[in-house]
Every structure is written in C-alpha cells, then in structure tokens.
Design an enzyme around this catalytic site. Structure first.
Site, PDB file in Angstrom:
ATOM      1  N   ASP A  38      -7.335  -4.819   0.046  1.00 61.20           N
ATOM      2  CA  ASP A  38      -6.866  -5.653  -1.050  1.00 61.20           C
ATOM      3  C   ASP A  38      -6.826  -7.091  -0.532  1.00 61.20           C
ATOM      4  O   ASP A  38      -6.849  -7.321   0.684  1.00 61.20           O
ATOM      5  CB  ASP A  38      -5.471  -5.186  -1.481  1.00 61.20           C
ATOM      6  CG  ASP A  38      -4.925  -5.969  -2.663  1.00 61.20           C
ATOM      7  OD1 ASP A  38      -5.724  -6.396  -3.507  1.00 61.20           O
ATOM      8  OD2 ASP A  38      -3.701  -6.159  -2.725  1.00 61.20           O
ATOM      9  N   ASP A  40      -4.769 -10.335  -2.157  1.00 63.51           N
ATOM     10  CA  ASP A  40      -3.469 -11.011  -2.210  1.00 63.51           C
ATOM     11  C   ASP A  40      -2.337 -10.104  -1.733  1.00 63.51           C
ATOM     12  O   ASP A  40      -2.274  -8.928  -2.080  1.00 63.51           O
ATOM     13  CB  ASP A  40      -3.165 -11.475  -3.638  1.00 63.51           C
ATOM     14  CG  ASP A  40      -4.019 -12.672  -4.048  1.00 63.51           C
ATOM     15  OD1 ASP A  40      -4.824 -13.119  -3.212  1.00 63.51           O
ATOM     16  OD2 ASP A  40      -3.882 -13.137  -5.184  1.00 63.51           O
ATOM     17  N   ASP A 274      -1.256  -3.521  -1.146  1.00 60.04           N
ATOM     18  CA  ASP A 274       0.182  -3.541  -1.451  1.00 60.04           C
ATOM     19  C   ASP A 274       0.506  -3.042  -2.846  1.00 60.04           C
ATOM     20  O   ASP A 274       1.680  -2.935  -3.204  1.00 60.04           O
ATOM     21  CB  ASP A 274       0.715  -4.978  -1.317  1.00 60.04           C
ATOM     22  CG  ASP A 274       0.283  -5.863  -2.475  1.00 60.04           C
ATOM     23  OD1 ASP A 274      -0.938  -5.942  -2.733  1.00 60.04           O
ATOM     24  OD2 ASP A 274       1.151  -6.463  -3.124  1.00 60.04           O
TER      25      ASP A 274
END
Length: 328
Positions: A38, A40, A274
């Site tokens: 991922d 960000d 996240d």
C-alpha cells in the site's frame, strides 16, 4: 588440433548442455516473492500528517500543526509535478488502474513533435481519445523510467524537495527512509547481491534461490501515485509497470490481475498495508497480510518491520522455509 581430431570436441558441448540444464533447474526451483505494498500510511505518511492522526499517537510529544503543514507542502508539490510533467490537469478525470491499460490503442507514433496541448483529448469513450490518453501514458512511463526528478527540474527545486523529505523523515522518526530501505531489503532479499528490478519488474537472479518483486497497489489516482513514488524516492525500487490504482476497480481486482500476471507454481504473495480493503482482499486471495500500525514502538511500522517478521507470515501461509528472511 589433435584434440579436435580425437573426438574430444564433444566435451565443451557436454559442459554447455550441463550448464544450461543446471540453469534451467535453478530457474524452476527458484521461488518468487511478490510484495504488494500500500502507499499512504505504509510506505509514506501523508493523510495521517494532514489530519493529525500520526502526531496524536505520540500523546502530545509531536507538534500536530507542524505535521499538518508538512503534509500540505507535500500535497502542493505532488499536484504541481502531476500537472506540470504528467498531464494530470488534462486527464484527472480519466483515471486508469495501470499505465498499460490502454496500450492496445497506442499505434507507436513518434511523439517527439506531438502537441499535447492542441490534440483535444477528452473522455476516452472512443478509440481516438483512448489513443490520445495512451500517448500520454507512454510519455509518463518514459519520464518515470528514464528521467527521474533530477533530470527534469533545476537544482533549486531539487534542493527544496530534498529539504522537505529530510524534514519529514526527521519529524516521523525516519519513517520514510526506513520504509524505503525495507523495500530495498525485500528487493535484495536473496542472499546474493542482485540488481534492483529492471523495467519488467523482476529482480533477475538465475543463480539465486529467491526472486523478489515489489508491486504498489494504492487507492489513490494513478498519476499522483506515480508522482509520489518519484518524490518519496521509490521510483528505483518500484517500476512504472508495477504501480496499480484501485480507485475505480478495487483492490481485489488489482490483486487478481497481479496473481494472473505472476502466475507460477513457485510464486508467493504478501500484502503489506494499513487498510481494511487490502486486508479483506488478501484474505480472499489467501495471501498473508501484514497490517501497518502507526503506534510508536511497535514492530509493524517503520522503523520496526523486519525481514524475519515478513518471513514468519510467509511460513504461516505457505509452509516453506524462509532462508532468505533470516536476517533482522
């Protein structure tokens, strides 16, 4: 000459055949690890700077407003580069999941004298406009691969970005540099000294037991995500062809494409991020998922995450010894 006449000339050929056979066997035995990242709040911090959530995890030890100001500066420069260099102002509303999505419409025309400001590019609902968008994607890929920021902008602008990167890295206790170093570790995860991934996305190491590939799947738009790779110094580790935007199609679809692309009996996948979407998609694909946590002092953040931890997740799902992940 006597050796040639005696029939011993077959020995070099036998050795060559044996070498080719051994090389083929090594390739078949080679395990390919595909790391799906991922963007960000995993490889970089941006949203959590802008909304203050990163600083809040430190219970008053971090200046929240400073983080917000840093985040706004990154936003400004990301959009500036996207608009000025990568046609984002023209194609913002025509997001595609990856740069090759319209490659079939690219006729290979020489674009050195092409006027992108006068071609009337609009919604890619017909073949003509799909071709115009494909032209832009080709130029974007070329700039990403061949130029890099230091060949596009002047030294003053480069220094400004370097200073911002270093300021952000200091504020986040080396999150940026640690994440980048960890991606590099994963790319070089085999015990041999192998080069970073070339244009096809593979780390080429016929003699190594493990081959490692880093792929980015981000929920953000494709063009700003490519710019982030450049500004956050990830472009030499994640190739343009390995950047996917799940904005329109979702992460599960992107994961399915990646699985199909790297399909092989000896391929293992691991998702690191996240968010809940990549977690659910990884579970659907039955891939290991490592959840990144902003909380300070943990082992699932940067700095903190190690190859040993990643190897543990690999072994749980695939049950294969992780010799390449023995190092901390």
């Amino acid at each position: 000459m006597d050796e040639l006449m005696s029939g011993n000339s077959t020995i070099p050929n036998q050795k060559m055949k044996a070498s080719v056979k051994d090389s083929a066997k090594k390739t078949l035995d080679q395990i390919t690890n595909v790391y799906i990242w991922d963007m960000d709040e995993t490889l970089i911090l941006l949203k959590s700077l802008l909304n203050g959530s990163y600083a809040e995890t430190f219970n008053g030890l971090k200046d929240i407003q400073k983080g917000v100001e840093i985040g706004k500066m990154w936003e400004k420069y990301i959009l500036q580069v996207a608009d000025d260099i990568f046609f984002y102002e023209q194609i913002e509303n025509y997001n595609k999941p990856f740069l090759d999505a319209l490659s079939q419409y690219d006729d290979g025309r020489d674009l050195s004298d092409y006027d992108f400001n006068q071609d009337g590019c609009s919604s890619p609902y017909d073949d003509l406009n799909k071709r115009k968008l494909a032209y832009r994607h080709r130029i974007i890929a070329d700039k990403y691969k061949q130029l890099g920021l230091r060949n596009i902008f002047d030294q003053e602008m480069i220094k400004l970005w370097d200073d911002l990167y270093n300021m952000t890295d200091s504020y986040t206790d080396r999150w940026l540099s640690s994440a980048r170093a960890f991606v590099e570790q994963c790319s070089d995860g085999n015990k041999d000294s192998t080069p970073l991934a070339p244009a096809n996305g593979f780390v080429d190491s016929t003699d190594a037991k493990f081959q490692n590939i880093s792929v980015l799947v981000t929920s953000g738009s494709l063009i700003p995500s490519l710019v982030k790779c450049l500004l956050f110094r990830l472009d030499d580790l994640i190739t343009d062809g390995n950047v996917y935007s799940s904005w329109d199609v979702g992460k599960l679809q992107c994961f399915s494409w990646i699985k199909e692309r790297f399909s092989s009996p000896n391929v293992r996948f691991c998702v690191i991020g996240d968010g809940w979407e990549e977690c659910e998609a990884a579970q659907t694909m039955r891939w290991p998922f490592i959840k990144i946590d902003l909380q300070p002092g943990g082992s699932h953040r940067f700095p903190g995450l190690t190859l040993r931890t990643v190897g543990h997740y690999f072994s749980i799902v695939y049950g294969i010894p992780d010799a390449e992940n023995d190092d901390e």
